[in-house]
Design a protein around this motif. Structure first.
Motif, PDB file in Angstrom:
ATOM      1  N   ARG A   1     -61.649-110.302 -90.033  1.00  0.00           N
ATOM      2  CA  ARG A   1     -62.892-109.597 -90.369  1.00  0.00           C
ATOM      3  C   ARG A   1     -62.742-108.742 -91.629  1.00  0.00           C
ATOM      4  O   ARG A   1     -63.565-108.784 -92.535  1.00  0.00           O
ATOM      5  CB  ARG A   1     -63.353-108.728 -89.198  1.00  0.00           C
ATOM      6  CG  ARG A   1     -64.682-108.048 -89.466  1.00  0.00           C
ATOM      7  CD  ARG A   1     -65.176-107.298 -88.242  1.00  0.00           C
ATOM      8  NE  ARG A   1     -66.454-106.707 -88.483  1.00  0.00           N
ATOM      9  CZ  ARG A   1     -67.629-107.300 -88.255  1.00  0.00           C
ATOM     10  NH1 ARG A   1     -67.672-108.522 -87.777  1.00  0.00           N
ATOM     11  NH2 ARG A   1     -68.760-106.677 -88.503  1.00  0.00           N
ATOM     12  N   ASN A   2     -61.693-107.935 -91.677  1.00  0.00           N
ATOM     13  CA  ASN A   2     -61.436-107.092 -92.852  1.00  0.00           C
ATOM     14  C   ASN A   2     -59.968-106.695 -92.854  1.00  0.00           C
ATOM     15  O   ASN A   2     -59.231-107.032 -91.938  1.00  0.00           O
ATOM     16  CB  ASN A   2     -62.354-105.855 -92.881  1.00  0.00           C
ATOM     17  CG  ASN A   2     -62.155-104.965 -91.673  1.00  0.00           C
ATOM     18  OD1 ASN A   2     -61.044-104.603 -91.312  1.00  0.00           O
ATOM     19  ND2 ASN A   2     -63.252-104.605 -91.017  1.00  0.00           N
ATOM     20  N   LEU A   3     -59.556-105.996 -93.893  1.00  0.00           N
ATOM     21  CA  LEU A   3     -58.173-105.519 -93.986  1.00  0.00           C
ATOM     22  C   LEU A   3     -58.124-103.994 -93.989  1.00  0.00           C
ATOM     23  O   LEU A   3     -57.284-103.394 -94.643  1.00  0.00           O
ATOM     24  CB  LEU A   3     -57.502-106.087 -95.239  1.00  0.00           C
ATOM     25  CG  LEU A   3     -57.251-107.594 -95.205  1.00  0.00           C
ATOM     26  CD1 LEU A   3     -56.669-108.071 -96.517  1.00  0.00           C
ATOM     27  CD2 LEU A   3     -56.346-107.965 -94.046  1.00  0.00           C
ATOM     28  N   LEU A   4     -59.041-103.389 -93.247  1.00  0.00           N
ATOM     29  CA  LEU A   4     -59.022-101.939 -93.089  1.00  0.00           C
ATOM     30  C   LEU A   4     -57.954-101.594 -92.049  1.00  0.00           C
ATOM     31  O   LEU A   4     -57.151-102.450 -91.685  1.00  0.00           O
ATOM     32  CB  LEU A   4     -60.417-101.446 -92.711  1.00  0.00           C
ATOM     33  CG  LEU A   4     -61.503-101.808 -93.736  1.00  0.00           C
ATOM     34  CD1 LEU A   4     -62.877-101.379 -93.256  1.00  0.00           C
ATOM     35  CD2 LEU A   4     -61.193-101.207 -95.096  1.00  0.00           C
ATOM     36  N   THR A   5     -57.913-100.388 -91.557  1.00  0.00           N
ATOM     37  CA  THR A   5     -56.842 -99.990 -90.653  1.00  0.00           C
ATOM     38  C   THR A   5     -56.928-100.686 -89.303  1.00  0.00           C
ATOM     39  O   THR A   5     -58.009-100.969 -88.801  1.00  0.00           O
ATOM     40  CB  THR A   5     -56.866 -98.465 -90.425  1.00  0.00           C
ATOM     41  OG1 THR A   5     -58.130 -98.105 -89.890  1.00  0.00           O
ATOM     42  CG2 THR A   5     -56.623 -97.718 -91.714  1.00  0.00           C
ATOM     43  N   GLY A   6     -55.769-100.959 -88.738  1.00  0.00           N
ATOM     44  CA  GLY A   6     -55.687-101.577 -87.426  1.00  0.00           C
ATOM     45  C   GLY A   6     -54.426-102.421 -87.313  1.00  0.00           C
ATOM     46  O   GLY A   6     -53.842-102.832 -88.316  1.00  0.00           O
ATOM     47  N   GLY A   7     -54.029-102.671 -86.095  1.00  0.00           N
ATOM     48  CA  GLY A   7     -52.806-103.423 -85.847  1.00  0.00           C
ATOM     49  C   GLY A   7     -52.880-104.867 -86.300  1.00  0.00           C
ATOM     50  O   GLY A   7     -51.943-105.397 -86.901  1.00  0.00           O
ATOM     51  N   ALA A   8     -53.993-105.543 -86.034  1.00  0.00           N
ATOM     52  CA  ALA A   8     -54.140-106.937 -86.458  1.00  0.00           C
ATOM     53  C   ALA A   8     -54.164-107.026 -87.986  1.00  0.00           C
ATOM     54  O   ALA A   8     -53.583-107.946 -88.576  1.00  0.00           O
ATOM     55  CB  ALA A   8     -55.411-107.543 -85.869  1.00  0.00           C
ATOM     56  N   GLU A   9     -54.812-106.067 -88.618  1.00  0.00           N
ATOM     57  CA  GLU A   9     -54.901-106.046 -90.076  1.00  0.00           C
ATOM     58  C   GLU A   9     -53.513-105.843 -90.693  1.00  0.00           C
ATOM     59  O   GLU A   9     -53.162-106.507 -91.675  1.00  0.00           O
ATOM     60  CB  GLU A   9     -55.867-104.950 -90.522  1.00  0.00           C
ATOM     61  CG  GLU A   9     -57.301-105.192 -90.109  1.00  0.00           C
ATOM     62  CD  GLU A   9     -57.639-104.818 -88.657  1.00  0.00           C
ATOM     63  OE1 GLU A   9     -58.809-104.973 -88.272  1.00  0.00           O
ATOM     64  OE2 GLU A   9     -56.733-104.384 -87.901  1.00  0.00           O
TER      65      GLU A   9
ATOM     66  N   ILE B   1     -56.066-114.873 -97.856  1.00  0.00           N
ATOM     67  CA  ILE B   1     -56.689-114.157 -96.744  1.00  0.00           C
ATOM     68  C   ILE B   1     -58.189-114.170 -97.002  1.00  0.00           C
ATOM     69  O   ILE B   1     -58.652-113.727 -98.055  1.00  0.00           O
ATOM     70  CB  ILE B   1     -56.182-112.716 -96.619  1.00  0.00           C
ATOM     71  CG1 ILE B   1     -54.686-112.692 -96.303  1.00  0.00           C
ATOM     72  CG2 ILE B   1     -56.961-111.968 -95.524  1.00  0.00           C
ATOM     73  CD1 ILE B   1     -54.081-111.288 -96.246  1.00  0.00           C
ATOM     74  N   VAL B   2     -58.929-114.693 -96.025  1.00  0.00           N
ATOM     75  CA  VAL B   2     -60.387-114.768 -96.120  1.00  0.00           C
ATOM     76  C   VAL B   2     -60.950-113.722 -95.170  1.00  0.00           C
ATOM     77  O   VAL B   2     -60.725-113.790 -93.960  1.00  0.00           O
ATOM     78  CB  VAL B   2     -60.899-116.173 -95.733  1.00  0.00           C
ATOM     79  CG1 VAL B   2     -62.413-116.234 -95.815  1.00  0.00           C
ATOM     80  CG2 VAL B   2     -60.252-117.241 -96.612  1.00  0.00           C
ATOM     81  N   THR B   3     -61.667-112.734 -95.725  1.00  0.00           N
ATOM     82  CA  THR B   3     -62.277-111.707 -94.882  1.00  0.00           C
ATOM     83  C   THR B   3     -63.779-111.945 -94.795  1.00  0.00           C
ATOM     84  O   THR B   3     -64.401-112.416 -95.744  1.00  0.00           O
ATOM     85  CB  THR B   3     -62.038-110.277 -95.414  1.00  0.00           C
ATOM     86  OG1 THR B   3     -62.815-110.071 -96.589  1.00  0.00           O
ATOM     87  CG2 THR B   3     -60.562-110.014 -95.694  1.00  0.00           C
ATOM     88  N   LEU B   4     -64.344-111.611 -93.646  1.00  0.00           N
ATOM     89  CA  LEU B   4     -65.796-111.695 -93.493  1.00  0.00           C
ATOM     90  C   LEU B   4     -66.479-110.539 -94.202  1.00  0.00           C
ATOM     91  O   LEU B   4     -67.638-110.615 -94.575  1.00  0.00           O
ATOM     92  CB  LEU B   4     -66.178-111.678 -92.010  1.00  0.00           C
ATOM     93  CG  LEU B   4     -65.730-112.869 -91.189  1.00  0.00           C
ATOM     94  CD1 LEU B   4     -66.203-112.723 -89.759  1.00  0.00           C
ATOM     95  CD2 LEU B   4     -66.221-114.164 -91.783  1.00  0.00           C
TER      96      LEU B   4
END
Length: 136
Positions: free
Chosen positions: A10-18, A37-40
């Motif tokens: 979805r995005n590359l903001l904060t989070g473990g998956a990111e 990397i393709v982000t929505l």
């Protein structure tokens, strides 16, 4: 010959998956693979360091939904956008990160017309505890 890898998130903001996505992409790039990397989401700066060899593609496809019909139509538009991008990137492997993007990855590569790539889905939540009612 290097493997072409497209990672959908979805995005590359904060989070473990990111964070994991950025680490995986960098590791693959350092091993000589071509990684995108393709982000929505729309254009944004990743919250975590990203290897300079990793290509970022932002689809700007995180539209608000108001009705069930809009939700279906917007998800179909996301699938078309993802599919078009994957056809351009011509990956050997597509990696989906997180539930909604995993569903979109399968729809984009397998349902309407099969793309010639492998699909790997990364899931880290218990499905019974994750609500998909609003999907993507």
């Amino acid at each position: 010959m290097p493997t072409r890898v497209a990672i959908l998130i979805r995005n590359l903001l904060t989070g473990g998956a990111e964070r994991t996505c950025c680490l995986l992409a960098g590791g693959l790039a350092r091993r000589g693979h071509q990684v995108s990397i393709v982000t929505l989401d729309g254009p944004h700066r990743p919250a975590y360091p990203l290897d300079g060899a990793v290509r970022l593609v932002h689809l700007d496809a995180c539209w608000l939904r108001r009705t069930p019909v809009q939700t279906v139509l917007r998800n179909l538009a996301r699938v078309r956008s993802i599919r078009r991008t994957l056809q351009e990137l011509a990956p050997d492997v597509v990696v989906g990160f997180m539930t909604e993007q995993n569903v979109l990855a399968v729809l984009s590569t397998r349902v309407f017309d099969r793309l010639p790539c492998r699909v790997v889905l990364a899931e880290r939540v218990h499905p019974a505890l994750h609500n998909l009612a609003g999907f993507a």
